[in-house]
Scaffold this motif. Structure first.
Motif, PDB file in Angstrom:
ATOM      1  N   SER A 140      37.578  37.612  44.308  1.00 30.36           N
ATOM      2  CA  SER A 140      37.392  38.828  45.092  1.00 30.36           C
ATOM      3  C   SER A 140      38.719  39.503  45.373  1.00 30.36           C
ATOM      4  O   SER A 140      38.797  40.722  45.479  1.00 30.36           O
ATOM      5  N   ILE A 186      27.249  34.417  41.256  1.00 27.97           N
ATOM      6  CA  ILE A 186      28.132  35.292  42.042  1.00 27.97           C
ATOM      7  C   ILE A 186      29.498  35.387  41.384  1.00 27.97           C
ATOM      8  O   ILE A 186      30.091  36.467  41.242  1.00 27.97           O
ATOM      9  N   LYS A 229      27.029  43.631  45.387  1.00 26.43           N
ATOM     10  CA  LYS A 229      27.835  42.457  45.732  1.00 26.43           C
ATOM     11  C   LYS A 229      29.318  42.733  45.614  1.00 26.43           C
ATOM     12  O   LYS A 229      30.139  41.871  45.850  1.00 26.43           O
ATOM     13  N   GLU A 230      29.640  43.951  45.215  1.00 29.25           N
ATOM     14  CA  GLU A 230      31.060  44.253  45.099  1.00 29.25           C
ATOM     15  C   GLU A 230      31.635  44.756  46.407  1.00 29.25           C
ATOM     16  O   GLU A 230      32.669  45.393  46.411  1.00 29.25           O
ATOM     17  N   TYR A 275      30.864  37.405  53.140  1.00 33.51           N
ATOM     18  CA  TYR A 275      31.772  38.240  52.336  1.00 33.51           C
ATOM     19  C   TYR A 275      31.008  39.379  51.692  1.00 33.51           C
ATOM     20  O   TYR A 275      31.444  40.529  51.675  1.00 33.51           O
ATOM     21  N   MET A 276      29.830  39.038  51.146  1.00 34.95           N
ATOM     22  CA  MET A 276      29.081  40.036  50.400  1.00 34.95           C
ATOM     23  C   MET A 276      28.563  41.124  51.309  1.00 34.95           C
ATOM     24  O   MET A 276      28.633  42.319  50.996  1.00 34.95           O
TER      25      MET A 276
END
Lengths: 959, 116
Positions: A923, A663, A956-957, A838-839
């Motif tokens: 992030s 990740i 995942k962004e 979060y993802m």
């Protein structure tokens, strides 16, 4: 007062001037004066004991294993020097308060001065030579600060650097010499060393030790050939010059020679080295001084010359020489400090110290004239002033000193040196104060206020009193001289006489004074010859040497360290393989003691996947997403290997770390180019492949060989296996090792992990507060965005699964002591659960729901682990001793409560905090706080492309 | 079995070394990760290879795998995550700051050939 206070007071007091600076100049100088006065009075309280011939001591064990103890002693010699340092220090402080202008930072000045004062007092009171070395280095450092006090003047900075380089290198040599001396004597205590004269002088290492120690003394006391730094240190403010060059810094080397006199002197080596150096310095210094036009430079070289004189006297090795040396130290300190302060007054009032622009100040500055003239005449050796007495003794001593078998050499050179000395004194008086009054002074000279002329006047009173009535100080000087001599010999001098009768020394004195007058009379033609004569400029030579050394170091460093990381890595790998090969080729390899184990089809399949993905990674690494997938496969195979090879804890850790690492790399790849361009030449690739294959073969061979051999001795793991349950109360030995046997190690590891996370956070902050921020905000994504930022299925799934994952983490944590699991693994599992939020739901959504900052979680974890360890102190056990018990709360089964579990809780928190802080920091680089972002799932962006190309990992962004 | 583990260590080391010697940050990071695997497995193997005997104490079993290398490697794995994260951050910061992900100092901007 205890000796400790006398040494500590200036150091402690050094804090005050800085604090008092804003309270005004008077307050600032006042506290400095008070501190010095307190130390001075403290010293005087010890006077009766010293006069009674006692040696006052104070002792505290510091590092007894190393022979380094904080031991102080006060005998006649120490008292004498401490008296000079503190006494003249008081006068200098008074003078400095009026000398410094309003632009100078007075607090800073007095802080440096007190630091220096403390270090000097420390030197003269040390009873331990290692402690003495510490103070010795402190004087080098604090004098550096003092000399370079006027930071805006390049000469000041250069002079300070030169002084530090020369005295620092001498100090380094002296450390070596002192260590040898301590080894010979078997103790670093001066009092012990001073008793071992015969043993030390008979030792084969005596000469190296002597030379090294003398290097330290000669550099500090500016003896030839190290005399050049002293005049350049004159760029300092005059109070500093007066202090450093009359009573303190340069006298430190003299002090040490006097201190070591009983053990080091009396040998031919000592005699030749010290006497010769002293004699050359004395003559050279006096000749150069005569032709200097700067008043302070003139005085500086005269200091060099007089230090040479004292050194020469100590070098003769006779008791009379030592006596004369002590007396001259006293006299020199009085008249030289007065002269420096007078020169400072002239500079301060006339705004120039160039002797060519001066003259005729006699009527304009009568007070200064009187002070300076008396002091200078004393230095010239005129009767009824103290300089005459000690100079006469020196000349007397030289008539008994035969160097290199030539009887007239020393007396002749000494007379010549005295002659030149008298000449520059007469020039100092004549060219500054006598002659016609001029009308072109840079400023209108007049006498300064009493604060500036009182201190030198006080010293001049001493000059006259000692000169007229030497019996007043006679007993004291004899006491000090006896302290120098130690118990080795009797002092035959009983009193100081002004009139010795018609002895050779008197004729030499008369010749010197008359000759001096003659030289001044023909000064102009002499100066022409001097100016025409070529002579080496010490500063140029010094700078050339420094420049050459720096260039050599630069050449060497830059050729190895040229900014090419790959080159360092290459050199590193080749060196490691070569060293390993060397060990392999020169060592012996025992026969194999273990049999090869059979490998079934499954391990071979796993191995094949690992090798295939590694090879694939190497060949396909230019496609970065693909490389990431391949390295994921490698990590997965490694975890499966751990499971297979009886390491379930490792497998779980590897597996979870694998997830967060991938990740992390994806988050980074979001910003980085997605392809690695082809840059290296084929040749280079072949070369790298060669190194890589050599490295691979080496590790393969090493691993294969030891896998087939048993350990040479029983591994300590036997102990761990045997005591895990008995002592640690757990059946999972790996976990018991982590939280109990090697708990301190683990404690360190979580701290390192926490620091790594904080470092990432700090770097992110720096990036976000710098120019990078703008670039990040204006950056257009280089990959197509997913229209569906927060897919419904994923959001629902992660939110539903969250409690389950937390439960699993909790379970893994609790059972860790007895079954595979524990704080590390539980921490990683919980982190993954949070990362999933979060993802799936986006950065803003998740960040808004985090109640505690991750730094705090790291800190709490380290704190809990640390407090658990400290807890064992309360029951008298060492740090991190664990205890456990079994409890049963119905309806549950009996379970274990161990303090180790509390420690593991700390580990757990630190891991969660560290992992989350790292990932969150990455992030945040992509996060745009000002763009509206939907909290809701299914926020489909209608402007998306018709058919976005699907790239693995892109979803995942989210955020 | 020993041959398999030893050769896996060798292959991972070789791959890691090769990637570390590349010119851009990303392959270097991958290379470091690969080297980390190799080193961890190497350290783990110093306890020799044991199949089916995890170091979880049971009453009727006396032979266990060596627990100490396992404990050491466990912390090494976690620490290597921290290290990788820091290295990635440094590489990323350098790239964002200069728009260049070369590992080596680039003498002139127009030079694309990495030979130094």
């Amino acid at each position: 007062m205890s000796l400790f206070f006398i040494v500590a007071l200036p150091f402690l007091g050094a804090l005050l001037p800085g604090i008092m600076n804003s309270a005004g100049r008077a307050a600032c100088a006042g506290v400095t004066f008070t501190v010095s006065l307190a130390a001075f009075v403290g010293l005087l309280t010890n006077l009766p004991a010293v006069l009674a011939g006692e040696v006052v001591t104070a002792r505290v064990e510091w590092m007894p294993e190393l022979g380094l103890n904080f031991t102080l002693m006060l005998d006649g010699l120490g008292f004498f020097f401490a008296f000079l340092i503190l006494g003249i220090g008081l006068l200098i402080i008074t003078y400095g308060r009026h000398y410094l202008s309003r632009d100078d930072h007075m607090g800073e000045f007095f802080t440096y001065l007190l630091l220096f004062q403390g270090a000097m007092v420390g030197i003269v009171l040390s009873d331990n030579i290692l402690l003495l070395l510490v103070f010795w280095e402190l004087t080098s450092l604090s004098s550096f600060l003092l000399i370079g006090y006027w930071k805006h003047l390049p000469e000041g900075r250069q002079g300070a650097r030169m002084a530090l380089t020369v005295t620092g290198m001498g100090g380094l040599a002296m450390i070596g010499g002192m260590l040898i001396l301590g080894q010979i004597a078997g103790s670093y205590d001066l009092s012990v060393i001073l008793q071992n004269r015969e043993a030390i002088q008979a030792d084969p290492l005596y000469v190296p030790a002597l030379i090294l120690i003398l290097l330290g003394c000669f550099t500090k006391s500016a003896q030839f050939p190290f005399h050049f730094w002293l005049p350049h240190a004159m760029a300092a403010p005059t109070p500093v010059s007066a202090y450093l060059h009359s009573a303190t810094m340069v006298k430190a080397g003299i002090f040490l020679m006097a201190r070591m006199w009983p053990v080091l002197s009396g040998t031919p080596e000592w005699f030749v080295i010290v006497t010769t150096a002293g004699l050359i310095t004395m003559v050279l210094g006096s000749v150069i001084a005569l032709f200097k036009h700067d008043l302070k430079a003139l005085l500086a070289f005269s200091t060099v010359s007089h230090l040479g004189l004292i050194t020469m006297l100590l070098g003769t090795g006779t008791t009379f020489g030592a006596f004369a040396a002590v007396f001259h130290i006293l006299n020199h300190a009085t008249f030289k400090a007065a002269l420096f302060m007078s020169a400072g007054i002239v500079d301060h009032e006339a705004k120039t110290r160039d002797i060519r622009q001066l003259g005729g100040l006699r009527t304009l500055m009568p007070v200064t004239f009187t002070i300076a003239t008396l002091a200078a005449l004393s230095m010239a050796g005129i009767p009824f002033l103290n300089g005459f007495l000690s100079k006469e003794m020196m000349l007397e001593e030289t008539t008994h000193t035969v160097l290199f078998g030539v009887w007239w050499l020393v007396p002749a050179l000494a007379t010549f040196g005295s002659l030149m000395s008298a000449a520059y004194c007469f020039r100092f008086i004549g060219h500054t104060f006598l002659g016609p009054v001029r009308d072109d002074y840079p400023a209108k000279p007049h006498d300064p206020n009493a604060g500036m002329w009182m201190p030198p006047a006080l010293l001049v009173v001493l000059v006259v009193v000692i000169g007229v009535a030497p019996f007043l100080v006679q007993d004291f000087v004899i006491l000090v001289a006896k302290a120098v001599i130690g118990g080795t010999a009797d002092l035959e001098v009983k009193y100081i006489k002004i009139w010795h009768g018609l002895v050779p020394a008197l004729y030499m004195s008369v010749a010197a004074v008359v000759g001096g007058l003659l030289v001044v009379a023909i000064f102009k033609p002499l100066l022409k010859i001097w100016d025409a004569a070529p002579r080496p400029e010490a500063k140029v030579i010094f700078e050339a040497i420094v420049e050459t050394a720096a260039a050599a170091a630069r050449g060497f460093t830059h050729s190895l360290h040229n900014g090419a990381f790959t080159r360092y890595a290459m050199i590193g790998f080749v060196a490691i393989v070569a060293a390993g090969y060397h060990a392999w080729a020169t060592g012996t390899v025992g026969a194999a003691t273990r049999d090869l184990q059979e490998a079934g089809a499954v391990p071979i399949a796993g191995w094949a996947m690992l090798v295939a993905s590694t090879v694939g990674l190497v060949f396909l690494h230019r496609n970065r997403f693909l490389a990431l997938i391949l390295i994921g496969i490698v990590g997965l195979m490694v975890s499966i290997g751990f499971v297979f090879l009886s390491a379930p804890d490792l497998a779980m850790t590897q597996f979870t770390v694998e997830v967060v690492t991938i990740i992390l790399l994806l988050l980074a790849l979001n910003f980085l180019p997605k392809q690695t361009p082809v840059e290296s030449t084929a040749l280079r690739r072949i070369r790298d492949a060669g190194v890589a294959i050599a490295g691979g073969l080496a590790t393969f061979a090493l691993a294969y060989h030891y896998l087939l051999r048993d350990a040479v001795s029983t591994p300590i793991s036997e102990f761990h296996l045997a005591n895990s349950y008995k002592g640690g109360g757990g059946t999972n030995v790996v976990n018991v090792i982590l939280v109990d046997f090697r708990g301190f190690d683990t404690y360190g590891e979580i701290i390192v992990l926490g620091i790594a996370a904080l470092l990432i956070y700090a770097l992110t902050e720096t990036l976000l507060n710098g120019p990078v921020r703008r670039r990040l905000l204006n950056r257009l994504p280089d990959q197509p965005r997913a229209g569906d930022m927060h897919p419904m299925m994923m959001v629902v799934l992660t939110r539903v699964i969250m409690p389950v994952v937390l439960m699993v983490g909790f379970y893994i944590f609790l059972r860790g002591h007895n079954e595979p699991g524990g704080g590390f693994i539980a921490g990683l599992v919980v982190s993954i659960a949070v990362v999933m939020q979060y993802m799936a739901s986006g950065f803003s959504w998740a960040a808004a729901r985090i109640r505690y900052p991750y730094h705090g979680i790291i800190g709490a974890g380290v704190l809990i682990a640390g407090l658990t360890g400290i807890g064992s102190w309360f029951v008298g056990k060492p740090f991190l001793t664990s205890d456990f018990t079994y409890v049963r709360i119905p309806p549950f089964n009996e379970f274990e409560l161990a303090t180790a579990a509390l420690f593991d809780l700390g580990v757990f928190q630190a891991v969660v905090g560290a992992v989350m802080l790292s990932l969150e920091s990455f992030s945040r680089l992509a996060h745009r706080p000002n763009t509206p972002e939907s909290d809701h799932p299914m926020d489909i962006d209608p402007s998306r492309d018709e058919a976005p190309p699907v790239v693995p990992g892109l979803e995942k962004e989210g955020g | 079995m020993e041959l398999l583990v030893a050769s896996a260590i060798g292959v991972m080391t070789a791959g890691g070394v090769y990637l570390v010697l590349r010119l851009r940050t990303f392959p270097v990071i991958l290379g470091i990760s690969l080297l980390t695997y190799a080193v961890n497995v190497f350290l783990f193997a110093s306890g020799r290879l044991t199949v089916g005997a995890p170091p979880i104490l049971r009453d009727d079993i006396t032979a266990y795998a060596d627990p100490l290398p396992q404990a050491l490697v466990l912390t090494a794995i976690v620490i290597s995550f921290g290290m990788t994260a820091v290295v990635v951050m440094i590489g990323l910061g350098a790239f964002l700051g200069s728009d260049d992900d070369h590992v080596d100092e680039q003498p002139e901007p127009e030079t694309t050939e990495g030979e130094t």
